[in-house]
Design an enzyme around this catalytic site. Structure first.
Site, mmCIF file in Angstrom:
data_model
loop_
_atom_site.group_PDB
_atom_site.id
_atom_site.type_symbol
_atom_site.label_atom_id
_atom_site.label_comp_id
_atom_site.label_asym_id
_atom_site.label_seq_id
_atom_site.Cartn_x
_atom_site.Cartn_y
_atom_site.Cartn_z
ATOM 1 C CE1 TYR A 58 -3.115 -3.194 0.873
ATOM 2 C CE2 TYR A 58 -4.118 -1.681 -0.570
ATOM 3 C CZ TYR A 58 -4.049 -2.946 0.274
ATOM 4 O OH TYR A 58 -5.064 -3.828 -0.139
ATOM 5 N NE ARG A 61 -2.690 -0.492 -5.159
ATOM 6 C CZ ARG A 61 -4.080 -1.000 -4.483
ATOM 7 N NH1 ARG A 61 -4.072 -1.813 -3.442
ATOM 8 N NH2 ARG A 61 -4.788 -0.724 -5.256
ATOM 9 C CG HIS A 110 -13.589 -2.131 -2.527
ATOM 10 N ND1 HIS A 110 -13.636 -2.558 -4.047
ATOM 11 C CD2 HIS A 110 -14.764 -2.542 -2.086
ATOM 12 C CE1 HIS A 110 -14.462 -3.424 -3.940
ATOM 13 N NE2 HIS A 110 -15.251 -3.311 -3.063
ATOM 14 C CB THR A 171 -15.657 -3.036 -12.514
ATOM 15 O OG1 THR A 171 -15.464 -4.172 -11.529
ATOM 16 C CG2 THR A 171 -16.986 -2.839 -12.888
ATOM 17 C CG ASN A 196 -14.934 -3.436 -18.653
ATOM 18 O OD1 ASN A 196 -14.160 -2.781 -17.732
ATOM 19 N ND2 ASN A 196 -14.515 -4.847 -18.808
ATOM 20 C CG LEU A 197 -9.957 -3.309 -22.792
ATOM 21 C CD1 LEU A 197 -9.981 -1.974 -23.382
ATOM 22 C CD2 LEU A 197 -8.938 -3.609 -22.217
ATOM 23 C CB ALA A 214 -12.561 4.147 -19.510
HETATM 24 C C1 BV8 Z 1 -17.259 -9.025 1.732
HETATM 25 C C2 BV8 Z 1 -8.950 -3.713 -1.754
HETATM 26 C C3 BV8 Z 1 -18.371 -9.830 3.606
HETATM 27 C C4 BV8 Z 1 -8.468 -2.320 -1.990
HETATM 28 C C5 BV8 Z 1 -10.477 -5.074 -2.688
HETATM 29 C C6 BV8 Z 1 -17.232 -16.391 -3.947
HETATM 30 C C7 BV8 Z 1 -17.989 -15.868 -4.707
HETATM 31 C C8 BV8 Z 1 -18.324 -14.511 -4.568
HETATM 32 C C9 BV8 Z 1 -17.867 -13.730 -3.511
HETATM 33 C C10 BV8 Z 1 -17.082 -14.207 -2.692
HETATM 34 C C11 BV8 Z 1 -16.718 -15.497 -3.034
HETATM 35 N N1 BV8 Z 1 -15.509 -15.711 -1.957
HETATM 36 C C12 BV8 Z 1 -15.501 -14.459 -1.192
HETATM 37 C C13 BV8 Z 1 -16.485 -13.498 -1.743
HETATM 38 C C14 BV8 Z 1 -16.561 -12.106 -1.411
HETATM 39 C C15 BV8 Z 1 -15.562 -11.096 -1.699
HETATM 40 C C16 BV8 Z 1 -15.281 -11.285 -3.413
HETATM 41 O O1 BV8 Z 1 -16.190 -10.756 -4.067
HETATM 42 N N2 BV8 Z 1 -14.338 -12.178 -3.738
HETATM 43 C C17 BV8 Z 1 -14.127 -12.315 -5.171
HETATM 44 C C18 BV8 Z 1 -12.551 -12.077 -5.457
HETATM 45 C C19 BV8 Z 1 -14.674 -13.728 -5.590
HETATM 46 N N3 BV8 Z 1 -15.806 -9.853 -1.480
HETATM 47 C C20 BV8 Z 1 -15.449 -9.354 -0.241
HETATM 48 O O2 BV8 Z 1 -14.615 -10.122 0.534
HETATM 49 C C21 BV8 Z 1 -15.724 -8.208 0.148
HETATM 50 N N4 BV8 Z 1 -16.301 -8.168 1.543
HETATM 51 O O3 BV8 Z 1 -17.792 -9.662 1.128
HETATM 52 O O4 BV8 Z 1 -17.461 -8.941 3.084
HETATM 53 C C22 BV8 Z 1 -18.734 -9.411 5.178
HETATM 54 C C23 BV8 Z 1 -20.207 -9.299 5.205
HETATM 55 C C24 BV8 Z 1 -20.437 -8.885 6.851
HETATM 56 C C25 BV8 Z 1 -19.519 -8.510 7.581
HETATM 57 C C26 BV8 Z 1 -18.028 -8.742 7.366
HETATM 58 C C27 BV8 Z 1 -17.921 -9.247 6.144
HETATM 59 C C28 BV8 Z 1 -14.721 -7.103 0.242
HETATM 60 C C29 BV8 Z 1 -14.309 -6.895 -1.326
HETATM 61 C C30 BV8 Z 1 -13.460 -5.699 -1.308
HETATM 62 C C31 BV8 Z 1 -11.985 -6.185 -1.467
HETATM 63 N N5 BV8 Z 1 -10.813 -5.477 -1.501
HETATM 64 N N6 BV8 Z 1 -9.468 -4.066 -2.797
HETATM 65 C C32 BV8 Z 1 -7.187 -2.262 -2.892
HETATM 66 O O5 BV8 Z 1 -6.289 -2.940 -2.667
HETATM 67 O O6 BV8 Z 1 -7.451 -1.702 -4.010
HETATM 68 S S1 BV8 Z 1 -11.019 -5.506 -4.276
HETATM 69 C C33 BV8 Z 1 -10.278 -5.141 -5.545
HETATM 70 O O7 BV8 Z 1 -10.856 -5.772 -6.770
HETATM 71 C C34 BV8 Z 1 -10.407 -3.690 -5.851
HETATM 72 O O8 BV8 Z 1 -11.052 -2.783 -4.884
HETATM 73 C C35 BV8 Z 1 -10.786 -3.589 -7.115
HETATM 74 O O9 BV8 Z 1 -11.396 -2.370 -7.386
HETATM 75 C C36 BV8 Z 1 -11.700 -4.557 -7.051
HETATM 76 C C37 BV8 Z 1 -12.512 -5.045 -8.288
HETATM 77 O O10 BV8 Z 1 -11.696 -5.024 -9.310
HETATM 78 P P1 BV8 Z 1 -11.939 -4.339 -10.593
HETATM 79 O O11 BV8 Z 1 -12.019 -2.800 -10.094
HETATM 80 O O12 BV8 Z 1 -13.020 -4.780 -11.404
HETATM 81 O O13 BV8 Z 1 -10.485 -4.479 -11.430
HETATM 82 P P2 BV8 Z 1 -10.148 -5.633 -12.123
HETATM 83 O O14 BV8 Z 1 -8.718 -5.540 -12.480
HETATM 84 O O15 BV8 Z 1 -10.732 -6.779 -11.697
HETATM 85 O O16 BV8 Z 1 -10.951 -5.333 -13.672
HETATM 86 C C38 BV8 Z 1 -10.436 -4.304 -14.519
HETATM 87 C C39 BV8 Z 1 -11.354 -4.203 -15.606
HETATM 88 O O17 BV8 Z 1 -11.025 -3.002 -16.293
HETATM 89 C C40 BV8 Z 1 -11.201 -5.319 -16.579
HETATM 90 O O18 BV8 Z 1 -12.512 -5.705 -16.840
HETATM 91 C C41 BV8 Z 1 -10.522 -4.923 -17.655
HETATM 92 O O19 BV8 Z 1 -11.124 -5.314 -18.969
HETATM 93 C C42 BV8 Z 1 -10.956 -3.347 -17.731
HETATM 94 N N7 BV8 Z 1 -9.971 -2.662 -18.312
HETATM 95 C C43 BV8 Z 1 -8.644 -2.488 -18.357
HETATM 96 N N8 BV8 Z 1 -8.131 -1.521 -18.892
HETATM 97 C C44 BV8 Z 1 -9.192 -1.023 -19.182
HETATM 98 C C45 BV8 Z 1 -10.358 -1.471 -18.981
HETATM 99 N N9 BV8 Z 1 -11.678 -0.882 -19.168
HETATM 100 C C46 BV8 Z 1 -11.721 0.423 -19.827
HETATM 101 N N10 BV8 Z 1 -10.316 1.195 -20.265
HETATM 102 C C47 BV8 Z 1 -9.333 0.516 -19.958
HETATM 103 N N11 BV8 Z 1 -8.176 1.504 -20.395
#
Ligand code: BV8
Length: 233
Positions: A58, A61, A110, A171, A196-197, A214
């Site tokens: 962190y 970043r 987040h 996203t 999205n991309l 974007a």
């Molecule tokens: C919670 C920290 C419960 C900050 C982050 C199984 C199934 C479903 C869900 C779960 C599961 N097991 C566990 C879960 C829950 C879990 C989850 O969703 N896991 C996923 C991985 C399966 N979620 C959690 O744990 C959340 N909390 O559920 O709590 C609870 C309830 C009550 C009480 C207590 C607890 C917490 C989730 C937050 C985690 N923290 N980040 C940091 O370090 O940044 S998540 C992390 O992923 C970031 O925040 C990020 O924003 C987020 C999502 O990722 P994206 O933003 O989408 O980024 P990514 O790279 O994935 O995608 C980028 C996209 O952009 C792509 O599609 C690409 O094509 C596109 N792109 C690229 N370039 C461009 C573009 N588009 C346009 N133009 C471009 N140039």
């Protein structure tokens, strides 16, 4: 629906909107950082196991924020906010590029890189500097890690309940509960558009998916929206 009839736009952004500002996304480089799974450096377990690694992740970043700038997509959303009665911008991003582009009504579900939280007292303070080693046991990033409750859940629910238009930008729609917001917007009859991309696992739920970088598709879309040349439902 005409642009002039829109009362409330809800926007959800992800790492893709900041990619062209030079901030790496999570899953385009398969979510690894220094060869660590993202969940390893963005989870309470990871922090307990190796606090120095997580603090370094962190700190790096937070430092990078000083060299990057908002891009045309961030600016287009800030301009759009001025043209509608209400725009609620929910971001999964922890950078400050939306605010620096001029967006006002921003909620970081987040957390934020420029905030740190006292592990014992819960006190949150603003900083752009690194958390130094002697403070590792007192201060942590004020970031929502995997398995932790998201921030601003109420505002998100309220916005989804009464928006006319929901825009999901940059996203992969992998992370919950962020990815599920579209279902709440659909429930109230909002028009849902994904920009999205590439396709995401939820693209089929959106009325329209626009693919591209974007920095070009977002300004193009907001201009078409404001001049009624984009066919809303
Ligand atoms: C919670 C920290 C419960 C900050 C982050 C199984 C199934 C479903 C869900 C779960 C599961 N097991 C566990 C879960 C829950 C879990 C989850 O969703 N896991 C996923 C991985 C399966 N979620 C959690 O744990 C959340 N909390 O559920 O709590 C609870 C309830 C009550 C009480 C207590 C607890 C917490 C989730 C937050 C985690 N923290 N980040 C940091 O370090 O940044 S998540 C992390 O992923 C970031 O925040 C990020 O924003 C987020 C999502 O990722 P994206 O933003 O989408 O980024 P990514 O790279 O994935 O995608 C980028 C996209 O952009 C792509 O599609 C690409 O094509 C596109 N792109 C690229 N370039 C461009 C573009 N588009 C346009 N133009 C471009 N140039």
């Amino acid at each position: 629906m005409k642009f002039q009839e829109i009362k409330h736009i809800m926007v959800l952004t992800g790492a893709g909107i900041s990619a062209e500002s030079g901030i790496k996304t999570f899953r385009d480089e398969n979510g690894l950082w220094e060869n660590h799974e993202i969940t390893e450096v963005a989870s309470p377990e990871g922090f307990l196991k190796n606090p120095a690694l997580v603090q370094r992740f962190y700190n790096a970043r937070r430092e990078q924020l000083k060299e990057v700038h908002p891009n045309a997509a961030h600016k287009a959303l800030a301009a759009l906010e001025k043209e509608v009665p209400k725009l609620t911008l929910i971001t999964q991003n922890v950078d400050d590029l939306h605010e620096r582009a001029g967006s006002k009504n921003v909620f970081h579900m987040h957390g934020e890189l420029n905030k740190i939280r006292n592990i014992k007292t819960g006190e949150v303070k603003y900083t752009t500097e690194a958390i130094i080693e002697k403070d590792f046991s007192h201060w942590r990033p004020d970031i929502v890690w995997f398995g932790e409750m998201i921030k601003h859940a109420e505002q998100i629910e309220k916005a989804a309940q009464n928006c006319d238009l929901f825009l999901c930008i940059g996203t992969s729609n992998n992370v919950y509960p962020a990815a599920a917001i579209v279902h709440r917007a659909l429930d109230v009859g909002a028009i849902c558009i994904e920009l999205n991309l590439e396709e995401t696992p939820l693209s089929s739920f959106y009325h329209k998916s626009i693919h591209g970088r974007a920095g070009s598709i977002v300004p193009k879309f907001t201009n078409e929206l404001m001049t009624n040349s984009f066919q809303l439902k």
